[in-house]
Design an enzyme around this catalytic site. Sequence first.
Site, mmCIF file in Angstrom:
data_model
loop_
_atom_site.group_PDB
_atom_site.id
_atom_site.type_symbol
_atom_site.label_atom_id
_atom_site.label_comp_id
_atom_site.label_asym_id
_atom_site.label_seq_id
_atom_site.Cartn_x
_atom_site.Cartn_y
_atom_site.Cartn_z
ATOM 1 N N HIS A 100 0.836 -1.205 0.000
ATOM 2 C CA HIS A 100 0.000 0.000 0.000
ATOM 3 C C HIS A 100 0.860 1.240 0.000
ATOM 4 C CE1 HIS A 100 0.717 -1.118 4.234
ATOM 5 N NE2 HIS A 100 0.730 0.175 4.484
ATOM 6 N N HIS A 102 0.787 5.183 1.240
ATOM 7 C CA HIS A 102 0.108 6.204 2.040
ATOM 8 C C HIS A 102 0.146 7.520 1.264
ATOM 9 C CE1 HIS A 102 0.327 4.200 6.122
ATOM 10 N NE2 HIS A 102 1.253 3.498 5.483
HETATM 11 P P1 AMP Z 1 1.749 0.457 7.487
HETATM 12 O O1 AMP Z 1 2.375 0.800 8.804
HETATM 13 O O2 AMP Z 1 2.444 1.116 6.323
HETATM 14 O O3 AMP Z 1 1.527 -1.015 7.301
HETATM 15 O O4 AMP Z 1 0.341 1.182 7.527
HETATM 16 C C1 AMP Z 1 -0.857 0.533 7.793
HETATM 17 C C2 AMP Z 1 -1.929 1.604 7.886
HETATM 18 O O5 AMP Z 1 -3.182 0.970 7.773
HETATM 19 C C3 AMP Z 1 -1.938 2.372 9.216
HETATM 20 O O6 AMP Z 1 -1.767 3.762 8.952
HETATM 21 C C4 AMP Z 1 -3.320 2.058 9.796
HETATM 22 O O7 AMP Z 1 -3.897 3.157 10.454
HETATM 23 C C5 AMP Z 1 -4.107 1.667 8.566
HETATM 24 N N1 AMP Z 1 -5.221 0.751 8.797
HETATM 25 C C6 AMP Z 1 -5.208 -0.412 9.500
HETATM 26 N N2 AMP Z 1 -6.413 -1.018 9.443
HETATM 27 C C7 AMP Z 1 -7.199 -0.219 8.678
HETATM 28 C C8 AMP Z 1 -8.554 -0.289 8.256
HETATM 29 N N3 AMP Z 1 -9.364 -1.305 8.597
HETATM 30 N N4 AMP Z 1 -9.049 0.719 7.474
HETATM 31 C C9 AMP Z 1 -8.249 1.747 7.123
HETATM 32 N N5 AMP Z 1 -6.963 1.873 7.484
HETATM 33 C C10 AMP Z 1 -6.442 0.907 8.256
#
Ligand code: AMP
Length: 138
Positions: A100, A102
Amino acid sequence: MDENCVFCKIVSGQIPSTKIYEDENSLAFLDINPATNGHSLVISKKHYATLLDIPGAELEELILAVQKTGAATMKATKADGFNVLQNNGAVSGQVIHHLHFHIVPRFKNDSLNLSLGGKKAGQAELAEWQKRIKKHLK
Ligand code: AMP
Ligand code: ZN
């Protein structure tokens, strides 16, 4: 699809999300813990753990979705800029192991600290890393 993956469950609709963009292969939705207002995540609908796992042609489509979502986010939030962040591996801060990007809108004086805080490297050190990395790019 990975049955234990939160983002795969979002793609399949098993977990709700606040979608902002969708095309055949990509999906963008708002982060539930936004770093700033309008923070979103752009994902491949297919499960790939990291940037190194997705085929190039699919990555091209995904990065176009990142660009589209970034442009719309800039307009909607009236941000002064935005960061595109992408973590690979737990040590880098990756918590969800489904590729993903951001999109983090940035505002003057938003006080978010994303500084990499590096130290200055000498020319010999840079040349050594240049040699080691280039060897794997042939
Ligand atoms: P990473 O640390 O790059 O893996 O980022 C994962 C991101 O996913 C974090 O910023 C979380 O806040 C976000 N996240 C986790 N679960 C969900 C969800 N169900 N819906 C939207 N965002 C999420
Ligand atoms: Zn997944």
